[in-house]
Design an enzyme around this catalytic site. Structure first.
Site, PDB file in Angstrom:
ATOM      1  N   ARG A 133       2.043  20.212  -9.268  1.00  0.00           N
ATOM      2  CA  ARG A 133       2.499  21.272  -8.378  1.00  0.00           C
ATOM      3  C   ARG A 133       4.019  21.282  -8.224  1.00  0.00           C
ATOM      4  O   ARG A 133       4.643  22.330  -8.218  1.00  0.00           O
ATOM      5  CB  ARG A 133       1.847  21.002  -7.022  1.00  0.00           C
ATOM      6  CG  ARG A 133       2.016  22.068  -5.996  1.00  0.00           C
ATOM      7  CD  ARG A 133       1.053  21.812  -4.872  1.00  0.00           C
ATOM      8  NE  ARG A 133      -0.255  21.378  -5.414  1.00  0.00           N
ATOM      9  CZ  ARG A 133      -1.275  20.972  -4.691  1.00  0.00           C
ATOM     10  NH1 ARG A 133      -1.179  20.921  -3.387  1.00  0.00           N
ATOM     11  NH2 ARG A 133      -2.411  20.608  -5.245  1.00  0.00           N
TER      12      ARG A 133
ATOM     13  N   HIS B 234     -17.995   0.459 -13.298  1.00  0.00           N
ATOM     14  CA  HIS B 234     -17.566  -0.733 -14.038  1.00  0.00           C
ATOM     15  C   HIS B 234     -18.691  -1.772 -14.155  1.00  0.00           C
ATOM     16  O   HIS B 234     -18.968  -2.297 -15.227  1.00  0.00           O
ATOM     17  CB  HIS B 234     -16.360  -1.394 -13.372  1.00  0.00           C
ATOM     18  CG  HIS B 234     -15.210  -0.465 -13.114  1.00  0.00           C
ATOM     19  ND1 HIS B 234     -14.937   0.605 -13.928  1.00  0.00           N
ATOM     20  CD2 HIS B 234     -14.259  -0.438 -12.140  1.00  0.00           C
ATOM     21  CE1 HIS B 234     -13.866   1.232 -13.458  1.00  0.00           C
ATOM     22  NE2 HIS B 234     -13.449   0.621 -12.375  1.00  0.00           N
TER      23      HIS B 234
ATOM     24  N   LYS C 202     -13.707  -6.662  -2.281  1.00  0.00           N
ATOM     25  CA  LYS C 202     -12.253  -6.637  -2.058  1.00  0.00           C
ATOM     26  C   LYS C 202     -11.914  -7.796  -1.126  1.00  0.00           C
ATOM     27  O   LYS C 202     -12.738  -8.208  -0.319  1.00  0.00           O
ATOM     28  CB  LYS C 202     -11.849  -5.338  -1.360  1.00  0.00           C
ATOM     29  CG  LYS C 202     -12.172  -4.079  -2.162  1.00  0.00           C
ATOM     30  CD  LYS C 202     -11.009  -3.687  -3.022  1.00  0.00           C
ATOM     31  CE  LYS C 202     -11.274  -2.428  -3.817  1.00  0.00           C
ATOM     32  NZ  LYS C 202     -10.393  -2.306  -4.966  1.00  0.00           N
TER      33      LYS C 202
END
Ligand code: BG6
Length: 515
Positions: free
Chosen positions: A67, A267, A367
């Site tokens: 953009r 994954h 995580k």
């Protein structure tokens, strides 16, 4: 005379055949989302490294679309900066001088039909001036919500067909590819309305990792492992994707995704497929993808009402990472106060086919765990009669661990006699390390995948039915979680996940491997 590492590389027989001979034909690569993180961190360094290895064609152009109004030279400057910061090899100024004039930029919003017409004219001009030959690869590195608009507009502008004299118009689509089966189907229909399936390259960067590709060579290029690879000898399989990172400023994205959509559906399921699949009849892309789809179709469905028994979801609280305090997930920017999003998941998966009947696959991804490790490990059955039970034979059975990252390698653990008169036994390891054997860093996953997409080799990309089959299984788990009022189980950042995850595997008389 070559000395040191150079000499080692030249004389090391294991490196024979490592040079890639494939060279691509002329084309333009058009990146939508050119000012984004993925472009800067992964795509641009990958293209630069391909250029460094002389794997890009002479007739090549890189076109950024986004953009923001930018000149060609300002965009080239941003690309240069991306290379300097993120390339695995430093920027070579002579090479950059060759590359810079091939970079250009077309400012456009994704909705603006006029922008696509300008892009079409621009590409036709590059064909004339830069010898790009009418072939195009469009890379969607935008938020997924923009994919349908972009592919539709490309088709309306005639860009889903090659330009004059060209041989292809392909589209590379980044994950997440849908957020459940219904949205994946809709997106597939939208993408396939514009591009033929053979021209759609759904990317999963794990397939670009050397160690992941080596899974097939290890299994099907060697005669000794495959006879052991199944229920007769394997007790269970563990697949782990552990990360030390938190959500790294991507709180809003992660809120929508959670670890199952972010990592497991793509994954991890790819690792599962490559571990469990049957030998393909050939290396043709569809021969391999057919076998992967069969694995996904053989996954035993978990009814939503049993999701909480067969899986655990967790969420990190405050803790430490790399010795420094880190905030809880709920404190990360972009995370909703009442969030139920998981940052950790453990799953027990059964593959209902001849080879794997009764062999559980335990998957865990998280995580803010203590270490970054991706690993696939097969634990073998015990010997039928324990002759050495009194001699300290380890309670652990033989294991074969394929380390995907870091310290890439393969380790086989077995028991050995400790030298000396006492009948003592101790587990030892037989080790293969990529670094030692091949003496070079593996290329980045995106290098391989971008080159394959330019070459039209779809082996390492996800087919439509594959995406749908994996969502089909995941949907039930997500539905089961959504129906429960319980928040994800807590674990402190920097720990190995919630206690509930240990309980999931211990219930079967097994335990998680130490990573
Ligand atoms: C991405 C996920 O697909 O893979 C990230 O969106 C994750 O959340 C990353 O960190 C892991 O990739 P790698 O190559 O570092 O294992």
């Amino acid at each position: 005379m070559t000395t040191g590492v150079g000499a080692f590389l030249e004389t090391n027989p294991l490196r024979a055949g490592l040079t890639r001979e494939r060279a691509a034909g002329p084309c333009s690569v058009v990146i939508f989302g050119a000012s984004g993180d993925l472009t800067r961190r992964k795509l641009v360094p990958a293209l630069y490294n391909l250029h460094l290895d002389r794997l890009l064609p002479a007739g090549f152009a890189l076109v950024g679309v986004a953009r923001r109004p930018l000149s060609d030279s300002a965009f080239a400057g941003a690309i240069r900066d991306g290379i300097v910061r993120h390339s695995r090899r430093p920027l070579d100024l002579d090479l950059w001088k060759e590359m810079a004039p091939r970079i250009s930029y077309v400012p456009a919003t994704f909705e603006d039909a006029e922008g696509y017409r300008r892009l079409a004219d621009h590409l036709a001009r590059l064909d004339r001036e830069r010898g790009t030959g009418g072939s195009r690869l469009f890379y969607l590195a935008t938020p997924p919500s923009a994919y349908p608009t972009i592919v539709k507009n490309l088709a309306l502008a005639g860009l889903s067909r090659p330009g004059a004299g060209g041989s292809f118009a392909r589209v590379v689509v980044e994950k997440p590819f849908g957020r459940d089966l219904a949205t994946a189907r809709t997106l597939n229909a939208e993408v396939n309305a514009a591009f033929d399936e053979r021209d759609v390259f759904r990317i999963d960067h794990y397939l670009g990792k050397e160690t992941v590709q080596n899974l097939m060579v290890f299994r099907f290029g060697n005669a000794i492992f495959e006879p052991l690879w199944g229920r007769e000898h394997v007790d269970h399989v563990q697949i782990a994707v552990a990360e030390t990172l938190g959500v790294e400023g991507r709180g809003e994205y992660f809120e929508e995704a959670g670890i199952v959509r972010d990592i497991v559906q793509n994954h991890m399921f790819q690792l599962l497929c490559l571990t469990a699949m049957e030998p393909p009849v050939s290396l043709r892309p569809d021969a391999i993808r057919d076998e992967k789809v069969k694995v996904l179709r053989a996954l035993r469905p978990v009814p939503a009402e049993r999701a909480l028994e067969e899986s655990v979801r967790g969420r990190y609280g405050a803790g430490a990472s790399g010795g420094s305090p880190v905030p809880a997930y709920l404190e990360e920017p972009g995370v909703a106060p009442g969030s139920r999003t998981e940052t950790y998941a453990a799953l027990r998966v059964l593959v209902d086919n001849w080879r794997w009947a009764g062999v559980p696959f335990y998957l865990r991804a998280g995580k803010r765990l203590p270490k970054r490790v991706t690993e696939i490990a097969l634990t073998f059955r015990h010997v039928p009669h324990r002759l050495f039970a009194g001699a300290g034979a380890s309670p652990n059975a033989n294991t074969l661990a394929l380390r995907i990252q870091p310290d890439e390698g393969i380790t086989l653990r077995f028991d050995s006699k400790v030298p000396g008169p006492e009948p003592r036994i101790q587990p030892v390891a037989m080790d293969f390390r990529y670094g030692t054997s091949f003496g070079q860093e593996p290329p980045e996953a995106y290098e391989r995948l971008l080159l394959d997409a330019i070459l039209g080799d779809s082996t390492l990309f996800i087919r439509r039915d594959e995406v749908e089959a994996s969502w089909g299984w995941i949907d039930a788990i997500e539905a089961g979680w959504a129906a429960s009022d319980a928040a994800p189980a807590a674990y402190p950042a920097g720990s190995w996940g919630p206690a509930e995850s240990d309980a999931l595997i211990e219930r079967d008389g097994r335990s998680w491997r130490r990573l």
